[in-house]
Design a protein around this motif. Structure first.
Motif, PDB file in Angstrom:
ATOM      1  N   CYS A  10      -4.259  -0.698   9.823  1.00  0.00           N
ATOM      2  CA  CYS A  10      -5.160  -0.341   8.733  1.00  0.00           C
ATOM      3  C   CYS A  10      -4.331   0.119   7.532  1.00  0.00           C
ATOM      4  CB  CYS A  10      -6.124   0.769   9.169  1.00  0.00           C
ATOM      5  SG  CYS A  10      -7.259   1.242   7.855  1.00  0.00           S
ATOM      6  N   LYS A  12      -5.718   0.500   4.368  1.00  0.00           N
ATOM      7  CA  LYS A  12      -6.567   1.095   3.339  1.00  0.00           C
ATOM      8  C   LYS A  12      -6.391   2.609   3.304  1.00  0.00           C
ATOM      9  CE  LYS A  12     -11.447   1.745   2.148  1.00  0.00           C
ATOM     10  NZ  LYS A  12     -11.328   3.159   1.865  1.00  0.00           N
ATOM     11  N   LEU A  14      -7.548   6.242   2.806  1.00  0.00           N
ATOM     12  CA  LEU A  14      -8.830   6.901   3.040  1.00  0.00           C
ATOM     13  C   LEU A  14      -8.956   8.154   2.184  1.00  0.00           C
ATOM     14  CD1 LEU A  14      -8.812   6.652   6.935  1.00  0.00           C
ATOM     15  CD2 LEU A  14     -10.026   5.162   5.328  1.00  0.00           C
ATOM     16  N   THR A  15     -10.188   8.551   1.936  1.00  0.00           N
ATOM     17  CA  THR A  15     -10.479   9.824   1.275  1.00  0.00           C
ATOM     18  C   THR A  15     -11.164  10.703   2.301  1.00  0.00           C
ATOM     19  OG1 THR A  15     -10.737   8.745  -0.869  1.00  0.00           O
ATOM     20  CG2 THR A  15     -11.684  10.951  -0.631  1.00  0.00           C
ATOM     21  N   LEU A  16     -10.506  11.817   2.629  1.00  0.00           N
ATOM     22  CA  LEU A  16     -11.039  12.767   3.606  1.00  0.00           C
ATOM     23  C   LEU A  16     -11.353  14.071   2.888  1.00  0.00           C
ATOM     24  CD1 LEU A  16      -9.075  10.728   5.121  1.00  0.00           C
ATOM     25  CD2 LEU A  16      -8.979  12.447   6.889  1.00  0.00           C
ATOM     26  N   GLN A 138     -11.267   6.855  -6.909  1.00  0.00           N
ATOM     27  CA  GLN A 138     -11.711   5.477  -6.699  1.00  0.00           C
ATOM     28  C   GLN A 138     -10.684   4.435  -7.126  1.00  0.00           C
ATOM     29  OE1 GLN A 138     -15.514   5.804  -8.830  1.00  0.00           O
ATOM     30  NE2 GLN A 138     -16.540   5.515  -6.870  1.00  0.00           N
ATOM     31  N   GLU A 142      -4.450   1.487  -3.463  1.00  0.00           N
ATOM     32  CA  GLU A 142      -5.304   1.313  -2.284  1.00  0.00           C
ATOM     33  C   GLU A 142      -4.714   1.823  -0.978  1.00  0.00           C
ATOM     34  OE1 GLU A 142      -3.975  -3.310  -1.389  1.00  0.00           O
ATOM     35  OE2 GLU A 142      -5.894  -2.900  -2.336  1.00  0.00           O
ATOM     36  N   HIS A 145      -3.661   7.793   0.994  1.00  0.00           N
ATOM     37  CA  HIS A 145      -4.681   8.635   1.609  1.00  0.00           C
ATOM     38  C   HIS A 145      -4.793   9.919   0.789  1.00  0.00           C
ATOM     39  CE1 HIS A 145      -4.765   6.081   5.159  1.00  0.00           C
ATOM     40  NE2 HIS A 145      -3.452   6.190   5.246  1.00  0.00           N
ATOM     41  N   ALA A 161     -16.306   9.625  -0.348  1.00  0.00           N
ATOM     42  CA  ALA A 161     -15.362   9.925   0.733  1.00  0.00           C
ATOM     43  C   ALA A 161     -15.603   9.029   1.944  1.00  0.00           C
ATOM     44  CB  ALA A 161     -15.497  11.394   1.133  1.00  0.00           C
ATOM     45  N   ASP A 162     -14.533   8.809   2.690  1.00  0.00           N
ATOM     46  CA  ASP A 162     -14.635   8.064   3.951  1.00  0.00           C
ATOM     47  C   ASP A 162     -14.949   8.985   5.116  1.00  0.00           C
ATOM     48  OD1 ASP A 162     -13.757   5.319   3.059  1.00  0.00           O
ATOM     49  OD2 ASP A 162     -12.048   6.522   2.390  1.00  0.00           O
ATOM     50  N   LEU A 163     -14.581  10.252   4.981  1.00  0.00           N
ATOM     51  CA  LEU A 163     -14.841  11.248   6.014  1.00  0.00           C
ATOM     52  C   LEU A 163     -15.133  12.566   5.312  1.00  0.00           C
ATOM     53  CD1 LEU A 163     -13.051  12.047   9.264  1.00  0.00           C
ATOM     54  CD2 LEU A 163     -13.066  13.816   7.518  1.00  0.00           C
TER      55      LEU A 163
END
Length: 186
Positions: A10, A12, A14-16, A138, A142, A145, A161-163
């Motif tokens: 993976c 990509k 992520l936004t946590l 945004q 890419e 994290h 957010a992704d999480l």
């Protein structure tokens, strides 16, 4: 076995988001930083409220293990004038943007950014614009994290957010009059 291969590949970023009134938001982000460093990731932690005038255990340890950390704040909002905080927030956000856009890091922690965005005792939007923060999140590279901590996460950040994990207090020793404990809070 295929699920494991997908996880390892993976790419990509992520936004946590770690938010809520309970303890553990920064601690969770620091645990993630250690995990990422252990996997060979380049990690940066930026603290928006904490001042470099105090000694924090995480700063000492991160220096030992090679995780870059900067305390960009000047302390609690009630310890300095609103204008001093506004200047500090403006400088902190400019520094954070520069680091995010530099593409030098795999993981960037924006510790207590939510707290800074939620300040309502004095104006901050002109020095730390929510719209600009969302735009940077945004439109960053890419693969980066981003981990964002602090109480009162804005709906706009939660939405992208992704999480999102909300820390909820059940019981706290502060309620018994026990102050901040060295090695636990700092």
């Amino acid at each position: 076995m295929e699920g494991k291969k997908e996880m390892e590949n993976c790419d990509k970023g992520l936004t946590l988001v770690y938010t809520g009134d309970g303890k553990g938001k920064t601690t969770a982000a620091m645990g993630l930083a250690i995990r990422a460093k252990g996997q060979g990731k380049k990690v940066l932690m930026l603290q928006f409220i904490k001042s470099k005038d105090r000694t924090y255990g995480e700063k000492i340890m991160f220096e030992e293990i090679g995780i870059e950390m900067h305390q960009l704040g000047i302390g609690f909002t009630w310890t300095k004038t609103p204008e001093e905080h506004r200047v500090a927030l403006k400088e902190a956000w400019a520094f954070a943007k520069e680091k995010i856009l530099s593409e030098q890091y795999d993981v960037i922690i924006l510790d207590e950014l939510n707290n800074a965005l939620a300040i309502n005792s004095f104006p901050v939007d002109d020095v730390l614009s929510l719209n600009e923060v969302v735009d940077i999140i945004q439109n960053r590279h890419e693969k980066i994290h981003l981990i964002i901590t602090g109480r009162s996460a804005k709906e706009e950040i939660v939405a992208i957010a992704d999480l999102v994990t909300e820390m909820k207090p059940i019981k706290h020793y502060y309620d018994k009059g026990i102050p901040a404990v060295k090695g636990i809070e700092f």
